[in-house]
Every structure is written in structure tokens, then in C-alpha cells.
Design a protein around this motif. Structure first.
Motif, mmCIF file in Angstrom:
data_model
loop_
_atom_site.group_PDB
_atom_site.id
_atom_site.type_symbol
_atom_site.label_atom_id
_atom_site.label_comp_id
_atom_site.label_asym_id
_atom_site.label_seq_id
_atom_site.Cartn_x
_atom_site.Cartn_y
_atom_site.Cartn_z
ATOM 1 N N SER A 39 10.222 32.106 59.700
ATOM 2 C CA SER A 39 10.393 30.670 59.851
ATOM 3 C C SER A 39 11.670 30.213 59.162
ATOM 4 C CB SER A 39 9.198 29.924 59.253
ATOM 5 O OG SER A 39 9.409 28.519 59.316
ATOM 6 N N LEU A 40 12.391 29.297 59.807
ATOM 7 C CA LEU A 40 13.557 28.718 59.156
ATOM 8 C C LEU A 40 13.139 27.767 58.043
ATOM 9 C CD1 LEU A 40 15.044 30.084 61.475
ATOM 10 C CD2 LEU A 40 16.503 28.075 61.639
ATOM 11 N N HIS A 41 11.864 27.375 58.009
ATOM 12 C CA HIS A 41 11.366 26.639 56.853
ATOM 13 C C HIS A 41 11.075 27.641 55.743
ATOM 14 C CE1 HIS A 41 7.916 24.617 54.572
ATOM 15 N NE2 HIS A 41 9.037 24.062 54.169
ATOM 16 N N GLY A 42 11.928 27.673 54.744
ATOM 17 C CA GLY A 42 11.750 28.575 53.612
ATOM 18 C C GLY A 42 12.337 29.955 53.801
ATOM 19 N N GLY A 43 12.883 30.256 54.997
ATOM 20 C CA GLY A 43 13.320 31.623 55.241
ATOM 21 C C GLY A 43 12.165 32.602 55.078
ATOM 22 N N GLN A 44 10.968 32.149 55.424
ATOM 23 C CA GLN A 44 9.730 32.856 55.096
ATOM 24 C C GLN A 44 9.269 33.740 56.248
ATOM 25 O OE1 GLN A 44 6.765 30.254 53.505
ATOM 26 N NE2 GLN A 44 5.125 31.759 53.570
ATOM 27 N N VAL A 45 9.048 35.026 55.965
ATOM 28 C CA VAL A 45 8.381 35.883 56.934
ATOM 29 C C VAL A 45 6.919 35.444 56.992
ATOM 30 C CG1 VAL A 45 7.693 38.246 57.503
ATOM 31 C CG2 VAL A 45 9.956 37.811 56.516
ATOM 32 N N VAL A 46 6.479 34.991 58.153
ATOM 33 C CA VAL A 46 5.124 34.456 58.276
ATOM 34 C C VAL A 46 4.193 35.417 59.010
ATOM 35 C CG1 VAL A 46 5.865 32.053 58.131
ATOM 36 C CG2 VAL A 46 5.759 33.162 60.369
ATOM 37 N N SER A 47 4.762 36.489 59.597
ATOM 38 C CA SER A 47 3.926 37.474 60.286
ATOM 39 C C SER A 47 4.663 38.805 60.320
ATOM 40 C CB SER A 47 3.605 37.012 61.718
ATOM 41 O OG SER A 47 2.920 38.020 62.444
ATOM 42 N N TRP A 48 3.902 39.888 60.180
ATOM 43 C CA TRP A 48 4.435 41.247 60.345
ATOM 44 C C TRP A 48 3.294 42.092 60.894
ATOM 45 C CZ3 TRP A 48 4.269 45.293 55.998
ATOM 46 C CH2 TRP A 48 4.812 46.498 56.442
ATOM 47 N N LYS A 49 3.458 42.557 62.128
ATOM 48 C CA LYS A 49 2.404 43.316 62.807
ATOM 49 C C LYS A 49 2.876 44.736 63.100
ATOM 50 C CE LYS A 49 0.296 39.264 65.003
ATOM 51 N NZ LYS A 49 -0.089 38.625 66.286
ATOM 52 N N ASN A 50 1.930 45.674 63.025
ATOM 53 C CA ASN A 50 2.259 47.064 63.355
ATOM 54 C C ASN A 50 2.213 47.262 64.865
ATOM 55 O OD1 ASN A 50 -0.473 47.317 64.015
ATOM 56 N ND2 ASN A 50 -1.002 48.434 62.147
ATOM 57 N N GLU A 51 2.440 48.506 65.283
ATOM 58 C CA GLU A 51 2.543 48.777 66.722
ATOM 59 C C GLU A 51 1.228 48.560 67.461
ATOM 60 O OE1 GLU A 51 2.139 53.651 66.355
ATOM 61 O OE2 GLU A 51 4.119 52.709 66.351
ATOM 62 N N GLU A 54 -1.810 44.825 64.707
ATOM 63 C CA GLU A 54 -2.595 44.412 63.537
ATOM 64 C C GLU A 54 -1.700 43.661 62.562
ATOM 65 O OE1 GLU A 54 -5.684 48.200 63.336
ATOM 66 O OE2 GLU A 54 -3.696 48.378 62.401
ATOM 67 N N GLU A 55 -2.166 42.512 62.097
ATOM 68 C CA GLU A 55 -1.410 41.711 61.134
ATOM 69 C C GLU A 55 -1.490 42.367 59.764
ATOM 70 O OE1 GLU A 55 1.053 39.666 59.571
ATOM 71 O OE2 GLU A 55 0.566 38.709 61.496
ATOM 72 N N LEU A 56 -0.322 42.582 59.155
ATOM 73 C CA LEU A 56 -0.247 43.270 57.876
ATOM 74 C C LEU A 56 -0.070 42.317 56.700
ATOM 75 C CD1 LEU A 56 2.076 46.181 59.056
ATOM 76 C CD2 LEU A 56 -0.412 46.222 58.798
ATOM 77 N N LEU A 57 0.276 41.071 56.981
ATOM 78 C CA LEU A 57 0.427 40.067 55.934
ATOM 79 C C LEU A 57 -0.749 39.098 55.972
ATOM 80 C CD1 LEU A 57 4.229 39.228 56.280
ATOM 81 C CD2 LEU A 57 3.150 40.809 54.671
ATOM 82 N N PHE A 58 -1.153 38.654 54.805
ATOM 83 C CA PHE A 58 -2.248 37.687 54.696
ATOM 84 C C PHE A 58 -1.720 36.269 54.838
ATOM 85 C CE2 PHE A 58 -4.301 34.590 51.911
ATOM 86 C CZ PHE A 58 -5.612 34.637 52.349
ATOM 87 N N THR A 59 -2.448 35.451 55.586
ATOM 88 C CA THR A 59 -2.213 34.009 55.624
ATOM 89 C C THR A 59 -3.555 33.315 55.450
ATOM 90 O OG1 THR A 59 -0.298 34.188 57.094
ATOM 91 C CG2 THR A 59 -1.375 32.052 56.970
ATOM 92 N N SER A 60 -3.618 32.358 54.542
ATOM 93 C CA SER A 60 -4.870 31.656 54.292
ATOM 94 C C SER A 60 -5.302 30.838 55.511
ATOM 95 C CB SER A 60 -4.723 30.724 53.093
ATOM 96 O OG SER A 60 -5.865 29.902 52.956
ATOM 97 N N SER A 61 -6.609 30.805 55.738
ATOM 98 C CA SER A 61 -7.149 29.963 56.813
ATOM 99 C C SER A 61 -6.958 28.480 56.498
ATOM 100 C CB SER A 61 -8.642 30.250 57.010
ATOM 101 O OG SER A 61 -9.367 29.900 55.827
ATOM 102 N N LYS A 62 -6.705 28.172 55.223
ATOM 103 C CA LYS A 62 -6.480 26.785 54.809
ATOM 104 C C LYS A 62 -5.010 26.483 54.555
ATOM 105 C CE LYS A 62 -11.026 25.856 52.752
ATOM 106 N NZ LYS A 62 -11.711 25.329 51.545
ATOM 107 N N ALA A 63 -4.138 27.403 54.972
ATOM 108 C CA ALA A 63 -2.702 27.212 54.746
ATOM 109 C C ALA A 63 -2.231 25.910 55.377
ATOM 110 C CB ALA A 63 -1.921 28.387 55.327
#
Length: 307
Positions: A39-51, A54-63
């Protein structure tokens, strides 16, 4: 170019899309199926999935996905301050600012650029920023995804000021895990650490690995350049390789703290673990014209492999 898919395979994809707030996100994809989203907001990687997707990074359901607040999860950038040890807001302001795509970045030494799709982002201080942190800088961030799914982040901070300045830094990496009680970190044994739960008192790690039975909030000092996070239940190991980042921050809020965090579910501490490549104990000081580089390469491999 500020973003590129090298000629090794035309099936590598980089595209710019908008999230539900209308903020640009850059999506990186490689032929084998791995992907990352920045995301350009924060320069933040918000997702990283394997082949396998499967999502490898956690994101809160209340984010909270609305600027200026940083999203709880992914990999926020902590700059120019880590934590609350300074006069700025918690973890500094970089994670709350709008970054831009850098279409003409200066050459990056020691980055092979092969078999990767990359985007370069740029953050410069606004007039308001200079009021709270009066230093002129350029922060360049390259996010790359390799053919084998390895996620690389390279940060370059340059002092374009007339006087020196100092900063601390972290890639505040929220890893997705199956059950925090089944996770262990290898590579930090015998190291000294500062315990944020004890007013940063200094201790020495006694275990042969870091395991979790309660809240942990530590800064491990002088750490090796490779750390392994073993997830027994998922039979998955995260390898974190780093350069220019002497410290490792380890954080899990556990049950009581989780209930006090508005944008984190009460039970979600079980599925997350923050392991950050960082510079905390001895901040970086840049003289005018000097540049600092900090790099992290994160891979996910079957747990039959070890360091």
C-alpha cells in the motif's frame, strides 16, 4: 524505472490497483503463483502469499483500513522512531504517511535484480512533518518478490539536511502462525535482550529457543543475520535474513493485552507473531549526505529445513 518485471518471464506481473479507500496498492506476482501487495499508505506490505495462495502475514479481523491510522498487520515501517522511546508518536510517522512510486530510483548496489518483480517507493517530509521532526531526508523503499516467493524489503535513508540526525527503525513484521504455543524462534539463544515488560531491563536469553507461554515484548541485541521461526503445526519455517539491522524485536501481546487493543481480536494473539529486523538500542546517526541501508529477506520453507 520505479517498478519493473525483469525480462526473465513475461508472466511476472506488477499492477497498481485501488483499495476501498481509493488508495493505490501495488500488486506483485510471479509465475509460480506467489504474490505480494504493497500500500502507498505507509509503504506497508499488506499481503504476502506463497505459490499455493496461502497468506503468510497476519492481519487483524478488526484492523482499521482508514488513514491516517496504520493497519494492524502486514509489515508496517517504523521510522524515525521505534516504539515510544522518543518525542514522536508510537513507531514514528512513516507508517501513517502517503508514499509515492519512485519511477527513477538511484542505482541499488548489491541487489542482483534477477528473477524478481519490484516496486520502488519514496517518502519525503512534508512541511507538517518538519515541524515535529525537523530533518530533511529521502526514504527509498524497494519491495521485491522473487521467483521462489522470497519477499525482500530494502530501505535507504539519506540525510539531505545541513546537520546530522539520528533515528531508530524496524520492519514490524506480523507473521501468520497456526498457534503461538506451538511456535519457536531459533537464532536468538544466549543473546542479551531488553524487556519492554520490565522497563527495558537487560536480561540474557536462557532457552535453547524462544517459546511462548505469556506476553513477550523484547528487543534482542546484536543478533545473527539469520533467524528461523518454526511453526510446528503448519510444518512451516520462516527464515528471516537481514543486513544493517542488528536488533530483533519479538512481540506477542497474549490474552490480557489483546483485550485492551481495539483493533485486535481478543483471541487473535494465537495466530500472530511479530519478529522484526530492527535498529533500536543504538540509533543510526547520519551526517549530511550520508545514507543508511537496511534489508530483510523473508522466505517460507517446509520445516524439514533448518538454518
Amino acid at each position: 524505472m520505479g517498478h519493473s518485471a525483469t525480462a526473465w518471464d513475461q508472466n511476472s506481473v506488477l499492477e497498481v490497483v485501488k483499495d476501498w479507500n481509493g488508495i493505490d496498492q501495488v500488486v506483485l506476482r510471479v509465475p509460480r503463483g506467489a504474490s505480494a501487495r504493497v500500500s502507498l499508505h505507509g509503504g506497508q506490505v499488506v499481503s504476502w502469499k506463497n505459490e499455493r495462495g496461502e497468506e503468510l502475514l497476519f492481519t487483524s479481523s478488526k484492523a482499521i483500513f482508514k488513514p491516517p491510522k496504520a493497519m494492524r498487520g502486514g509489515i508496517p515501517i517504523c521510522f524515525p522512531q521505534f516504539g515510544n522511546c522518543g518525542s514522536l508518536e508510537q513507531h514514528g510517522f512513516a507508517r501513517n504517511k502517503m508514499w509515492s512510486i519512485d519511477y527513477d530510483p538511484p542505482p541499488l548496489r548489491n541487489d542482483d535484480g534477477k528473477e524478481k518483480v519490484s516496486v520502488d517507493l519514496l517518502l519525503k517530509p512534508s512541511e507538517d512533518d518538519l515541524k515535529c521532526w525537523p530533518h530533511c531526508y529521502e526514504f527509498r523503499l524497494r519491495v521485491s518478490l522473487a521467483m521462489n516467493g522470497v519477499l525482500t524489503m530494502i530501505s535507504r535513508v539519506r540525510n539531505i539536511n545541513g546537520k546530522p540526525f539520528s533515528f531508530s527503525f524496524a520492519y514490524h513484521t506480523y507473521l501468520s502462525v497456526s498457534d503461538i504455543s506451538e511456535v519457536r524462534i531459533e537464532g536468538l539463544e544466549t543473546l542479551d535482550y531488553l524487556d519492554n515488560l520490565c522497563q527495558r531491563k537487560r536480561f540474557t536469553e536462557q532457552g535453547d529457543a524462544v517459546t511462548f507461554e505469556s506476553e513477550v515484548d523484547r528487543i534482542y541485541l546484536g543478533s545473527p543475520n539469520v533467524i528461523a521461526v518454526l511453526d510446528h503445526e503448519k510444518k512451516r519455517t520462516f527464515l528471516i535474513k537481514k543486513k544493517g539491522l542488528p536488533d530483533v524485536v519479538v512481540w506477542n501481546p497474549w490474552e490480557k493485552k489483546s483485550k485492551s487493543i481495539a483493533d485486535l481480536g481478543d483471541e487473535e494473539y494465537k495466530q500472530m507473531l511479530c519478529v522484526d529486523g530492527a535498529v533500536v538500542e543504538r540509533p543510526i546517526t547520519l551526517k549530511p549526505g550520508e545514507e543508511w541501508t537496511g534489508r530483510v529477506d523473508i522466505s517460507s520453507i517446509p520445516s524439514t529445513h533448518f538454518i
